[in-house]
Design an enzyme around this catalytic site. Structure first.
Site, mmCIF file in Angstrom:
data_model
loop_
_atom_site.group_PDB
_atom_site.id
_atom_site.type_symbol
_atom_site.label_atom_id
_atom_site.label_comp_id
_atom_site.label_asym_id
_atom_site.label_seq_id
_atom_site.Cartn_x
_atom_site.Cartn_y
_atom_site.Cartn_z
ATOM 1 N N ASP A 13 -18.236 23.823 71.063
ATOM 2 C CA ASP A 13 -19.329 23.342 71.910
ATOM 3 C C ASP A 13 -18.822 22.798 73.248
ATOM 4 O O ASP A 13 -19.295 23.188 74.311
ATOM 5 C CB ASP A 13 -20.127 22.231 71.207
ATOM 6 C CG ASP A 13 -20.930 22.758 70.024
ATOM 7 O OD1 ASP A 13 -21.247 23.958 70.008
ATOM 8 O OD2 ASP A 13 -21.232 21.956 69.119
ATOM 9 N N ARG A 93 -18.725 6.249 68.723
ATOM 10 C CA ARG A 93 -19.436 6.815 69.879
ATOM 11 C C ARG A 93 -19.623 5.875 71.064
ATOM 12 O O ARG A 93 -19.393 6.265 72.208
ATOM 13 C CB ARG A 93 -20.799 7.387 69.439
ATOM 14 C CG ARG A 93 -20.690 8.548 68.465
ATOM 15 C CD ARG A 93 -19.753 9.612 68.948
ATOM 16 N NE ARG A 93 -19.729 10.765 68.064
ATOM 17 C CZ ARG A 93 -18.694 11.566 67.887
ATOM 18 N NH1 ARG A 93 -17.567 11.326 68.538
ATOM 19 N NH2 ARG A 93 -18.759 12.594 67.081
ATOM 20 N N ASP A 122 -25.522 11.802 67.542
ATOM 21 C CA ASP A 122 -24.532 11.515 68.580
ATOM 22 C C ASP A 122 -25.109 11.606 69.980
ATOM 23 O O ASP A 122 -24.740 10.836 70.863
ATOM 24 C CB ASP A 122 -23.314 12.431 68.415
ATOM 25 C CG ASP A 122 -22.460 12.019 67.230
ATOM 26 O OD1 ASP A 122 -22.518 10.822 66.861
ATOM 27 O OD2 ASP A 122 -21.756 12.867 66.670
ATOM 28 N N SER A 171 -18.752 21.640 59.973
ATOM 29 C CA SER A 171 -18.345 20.927 61.178
ATOM 30 C C SER A 171 -17.801 19.557 60.761
ATOM 31 O O SER A 171 -18.369 18.888 59.905
ATOM 32 C CB SER A 171 -19.564 20.805 62.093
ATOM 33 O OG SER A 171 -19.570 19.576 62.756
HETATM 34 N N1 ARG Z 1 -24.080 11.975 59.947
HETATM 35 C C1 ARG Z 1 -23.062 11.191 60.527
HETATM 36 C C2 ARG Z 1 -23.583 10.341 61.636
HETATM 37 O O1 ARG Z 1 -24.515 10.691 62.301
HETATM 38 C C3 ARG Z 1 -21.847 11.964 60.952
HETATM 39 C C4 ARG Z 1 -22.048 13.127 61.848
HETATM 40 C C5 ARG Z 1 -20.701 13.670 62.186
HETATM 41 N N2 ARG Z 1 -20.652 15.014 62.618
HETATM 42 C C6 ARG Z 1 -20.052 16.032 61.975
HETATM 43 N N3 ARG Z 1 -19.909 17.129 62.610
HETATM 44 N N4 ARG Z 1 -19.630 15.932 60.764
HETATM 45 O O2 ARG Z 1 -23.044 9.288 61.827
#
Ligand code: ARG
Length: 391
Positions: A13, A93, A122, A171
């Protein structure tokens, strides 16, 4: 000269985003930033190399110490769980976003960019920090509604090396506190995760003999392992290694994202499981019943904000202030038994312990049991009045 600073991971991405920012958004300079919050070293090196080849300028930032001190330690103090699950990605983040803003200021950039899609959390966590400043915000994946297939073709046309295939593949997001895996076949919540998705943890089925470790805490944060003082980063790395061998900290969650979408997320976080269990136990020993009851509500409110990435919401600081006050007495040591996927507290001590063996003991005690009789007369008093009135 139009400059944009992009939060870069080295993945598909954000790699595709680099030429897109030039072609579709007319930026002259794309500056990338790789934030090291504890991903594997090879990932940081690869991402840095790739960024240097694709972008017009690049920064790799080692944020591990800051991440631990300013985000993970507060999360330990707050027993950081969202819907009962260990906070991971969410914690990193805001820090990453703040660093991107700093770089953008030093690079005289006009815009900030990220590679988040429009479905996850995110985008909201980064945007919340980005929008506080006077920069344009660009999110190519979200704006252009791109698909993985399109991105792979585009990457091929632009000589962007990619290891991703068009088959559904999961991912991964990783930081020193947690590794999360989602997508691909895992999107079907009735699919049992294949063993190969795990990298930090061995299967609990093949666990070695139990092992007991001792963790020391000061003011709610871990300071030593088996009596040896350790800084946060090495301590967490060490616990991830030890806990991983015992298969500790795997989780398979159905999680409510901020937007309301339910997602299936797999996590592995051995150190977090061990430290959170130990910390919680020490709180039980040192805090009053009133503090514990009230703090559970504060912790839940804290976790909700942390999950959403709303660390600039004043309530976040208010809650941290309360939590910090309670943690002054969360000092002591905890022994944890690691075995076959579980981290069980088996012993604890603290100079601030409210527990008194002398008081609670079945043996000789300075408490006169007869004093309780008066108390007992009023216990359940109103219930008895109701019962009488209903007769
Ligand atoms: N669901 C989790 C969150 O929003 C982790 C997301 C992480 N992304 C991934 N590609 N695994 O905090």
């Amino acid at each position: 000269m139009k400059t944009v600073v992009l939060a870069y991971s080295g993945g598909l991405d954000t790699s595709v985003a680099i030429p897109l920012l030039r072609e579709r958004y007319d930026y002259d300079r794309v500056i990338t930033v790789v934030a090291d919050v504890g991903q594997p070293d090879s990932e940081i090196t690869d991402a840095t190399k790739r960024a240097e080849a694709l972008a017009d300028g690049h920064h790799t930032l080692d944020l591990k110490d800051e991440f631990v001190k300013d985000y993970i330690f507060p999360s330990i103090k707050a027993n950081g769980l969202y819907e009962g699950y260990v906070l991971g990605t969410a914690l990193a983040r805001p820090l990453i976003a703040k660093k991107i803003v700093e770089i953008a200021e030093s690079e005289n950039a006009q815009a900030l960019a990220h590679g988040c899609t429009g479905k996850g959390n995110d985008q909201l966590r980064l945007d919340a920090i980005f929008r506080a400043e006077d920069f344009d915000l660009v999110a190519p994946m979200r704006d252009l509604n791109l698909t993985r297939e399109w991105e792979i073709d585009y990457a091929l046309q632009h000589n962007i090396p990619t290891t991703v295939t068009k088959e559904k593949i999961w991912s991964v997001d990783e930081n020193i506190w947690s590794r999360s895996i989602e997508g691909g076949e895992l999107e079907d919540p009735y699919v049992i995760p294949p063993e190969e998705i795990y990298e930090w943890t061995k299967s609990p089925e093949n666990a070695p003999e139990p092992e007991v470790i001792e963790l020391s805490f000061e003011g709610g944060v871990p300071v030593a392992l088996n009596g040896a003082a350790m800084d946060g980063v090495p301590l967490i790395n060490r616990l991830n290694a030890i806990g991983g061998v015992h298969g500790i900290g795997r989780a398979d969650n159905i999680e409510d994202r901020v937007l309301g979408l339910k997602a299936r997320e797999i996590y592995e976080h051995p150190a977090a499981t061990i430290l959170l269990n130990a910390h919680r136990d020490l709180e039980m020993l040192a805090l009053t019943r009133n503090e514990l009851r009230f703090k559970a509500m504060v912790d839940a409110a804290w976790a909700e904000l942390a999950y959403m990435g709303l660390v600039d919401e004043p309530l976040y600081a208010d809650l941290c202030a309360f939590i910090d006050e309670t943690q002054k007495r969360v000092t002591g040591a905890v022994k944890v038994r690691l075995h076959a996927g579980s981290a069980t507290v088996v012993a604890r001590k603290s100079d601030f312990a409210l527990y008194s063996e002398e008081l609670v003991s079945f043996g000789e005690s300075s408490l006169d049991q007869r004093d309780s009789e008066g108390f007992s007369k009023y216990h359940g008093f109103q219930a008895r009045l109701v019962r009488k009135a209903m007769k």
